[in-house]
Design a protein around this motif. Sequence first.
Motif, PDB file in Angstrom:
ATOM      1  N   THR A  26       0.827  -1.204   0.000  1.00  0.00           N
ATOM      2  CA  THR A  26       0.000   0.000   0.000  1.00  0.00           C
ATOM      3  C   THR A  26       0.862   1.255   0.000  1.00  0.00           C
ATOM      4  O   THR A  26       0.595   2.201  -0.736  1.00  0.00           O
ATOM      5  CB  THR A  26      -0.941   0.003   1.223  1.00  0.00           C
ATOM      6  OG1 THR A  26      -1.738  -1.178   1.182  1.00  0.00           O
ATOM      7  CG2 THR A  26      -1.830   1.216   1.235  1.00  0.00           C
ATOM      8  N   ALA A  27       1.907   1.275   0.805  1.00  0.00           N
ATOM      9  CA  ALA A  27       2.803   2.434   0.859  1.00  0.00           C
ATOM     10  C   ALA A  27       3.524   2.627  -0.466  1.00  0.00           C
ATOM     11  O   ALA A  27       3.674   3.756  -0.941  1.00  0.00           O
ATOM     12  CB  ALA A  27       3.807   2.274   1.989  1.00  0.00           C
ATOM     13  N   TYR A  29       2.484   1.963  -3.386  1.00  0.00           N
ATOM     14  CA  TYR A  29       1.538   2.522  -4.348  1.00  0.00           C
ATOM     15  C   TYR A  29       1.177   3.961  -3.987  1.00  0.00           C
ATOM     16  O   TYR A  29       1.016   4.804  -4.857  1.00  0.00           O
ATOM     17  CB  TYR A  29       0.264   1.678  -4.405  1.00  0.00           C
ATOM     18  CG  TYR A  29      -0.795   2.276  -5.289  1.00  0.00           C
ATOM     19  CD1 TYR A  29      -0.698   2.200  -6.666  1.00  0.00           C
ATOM     20  CD2 TYR A  29      -1.879   2.946  -4.738  1.00  0.00           C
ATOM     21  CE1 TYR A  29      -1.654   2.773  -7.483  1.00  0.00           C
ATOM     22  CE2 TYR A  29      -2.842   3.521  -5.538  1.00  0.00           C
ATOM     23  CZ  TYR A  29      -2.726   3.432  -6.911  1.00  0.00           C
ATOM     24  OH  TYR A  29      -3.677   4.008  -7.713  1.00  0.00           O
ATOM     25  N   SER A  30       1.065   4.277  -2.717  1.00  0.00           N
ATOM     26  CA  SER A  30       0.570   5.575  -2.264  1.00  0.00           C
ATOM     27  C   SER A  30       1.584   6.698  -2.402  1.00  0.00           C
ATOM     28  O   SER A  30       1.202   7.829  -2.678  1.00  0.00           O
ATOM     29  CB  SER A  30       0.134   5.486  -0.807  1.00  0.00           C
ATOM     30  OG  SER A  30      -0.925   4.584  -0.678  1.00  0.00           O
ATOM     31  N   TRP A  33       1.556   8.366  -5.778  1.00  0.00           N
ATOM     32  CA  TRP A  33       0.247   8.995  -5.937  1.00  0.00           C
ATOM     33  C   TRP A  33       0.185  10.303  -5.155  1.00  0.00           C
ATOM     34  O   TRP A  33      -0.311  11.316  -5.655  1.00  0.00           O
ATOM     35  CB  TRP A  33      -0.840   8.028  -5.461  1.00  0.00           C
ATOM     36  CG  TRP A  33      -2.205   8.616  -5.535  1.00  0.00           C
ATOM     37  CD1 TRP A  33      -3.008   8.739  -6.626  1.00  0.00           C
ATOM     38  CD2 TRP A  33      -2.938   9.197  -4.452  1.00  0.00           C
ATOM     39  NE1 TRP A  33      -4.190   9.346  -6.306  1.00  0.00           N
ATOM     40  CE2 TRP A  33      -4.176   9.637  -4.953  1.00  0.00           C
ATOM     41  CE3 TRP A  33      -2.667   9.375  -3.099  1.00  0.00           C
ATOM     42  CZ2 TRP A  33      -5.136  10.245  -4.176  1.00  0.00           C
ATOM     43  CZ3 TRP A  33      -3.632   9.994  -2.321  1.00  0.00           C
ATOM     44  CH2 TRP A  33      -4.839  10.416  -2.854  1.00  0.00           C
ATOM     45  N   LEU A  34       0.705  10.313  -3.931  1.00  0.00           N
ATOM     46  CA  LEU A  34       0.713  11.527  -3.124  1.00  0.00           C
ATOM     47  C   LEU A  34       1.556  12.617  -3.771  1.00  0.00           C
ATOM     48  O   LEU A  34       1.188  13.798  -3.757  1.00  0.00           O
ATOM     49  CB  LEU A  34       1.223  11.226  -1.717  1.00  0.00           C
ATOM     50  CG  LEU A  34       0.280  10.401  -0.836  1.00  0.00           C
ATOM     51  CD1 LEU A  34       0.981   9.985   0.455  1.00  0.00           C
ATOM     52  CD2 LEU A  34      -0.991  11.171  -0.549  1.00  0.00           C
TER      53      LEU A  34
END
Length: 173
Positions: A26-27, A29-30, A33-34
């Motif tokens: 999750t990290a 991918y995030s 994106w952030l």
Amino acid sequence: MNNQRGMTLIETMLVVSAAALLVVATAAYSIPWLARESMRGAIYDVQTYLQLSRIEAVSRNRECRMVLNTTSRTLQILDSNATVSTTDDTELYERALPSSVTFARPDMGLPVTLSQIGSTGSYQVVFDSDGTVTSGTGDVYIFGGDRFGRISVFAAGGTQVERWNGVSWEIGS
């Protein structure tokens, strides 16, 4: 009393390992994106400050300017107070851009082509009382995550936001 049930150490380790793997995925991918969202936000902050500076110039019936400092990553709107000197300008608004974005463009050209103020990292767009640009038409290129964005300033006072798709610029972010 031998009918007590619970989890063994191996079962607990498997559950914790699966949860850790999920958090890492999750990290991974995030984070990009952030950074992309920070770039989009910075582009729209620049566009908003350009529009606000234009509105202030028209409503005050005198020159106002938007100043972008690439070193300190700040945006300012200044009222000229109807004088030629910039030393008596009044600051109306100021905003800092996120540190996760940089000023860069995909073709390695100048990242900001607005009117430069001296030899500093500051650039400006000056709006006249009728909302037109008297100085500072050009582009601001911002990079964040894995994307480039561009905001263009036109002589009539309008702006346009575009994003780089890897080959050419597309309208929108």
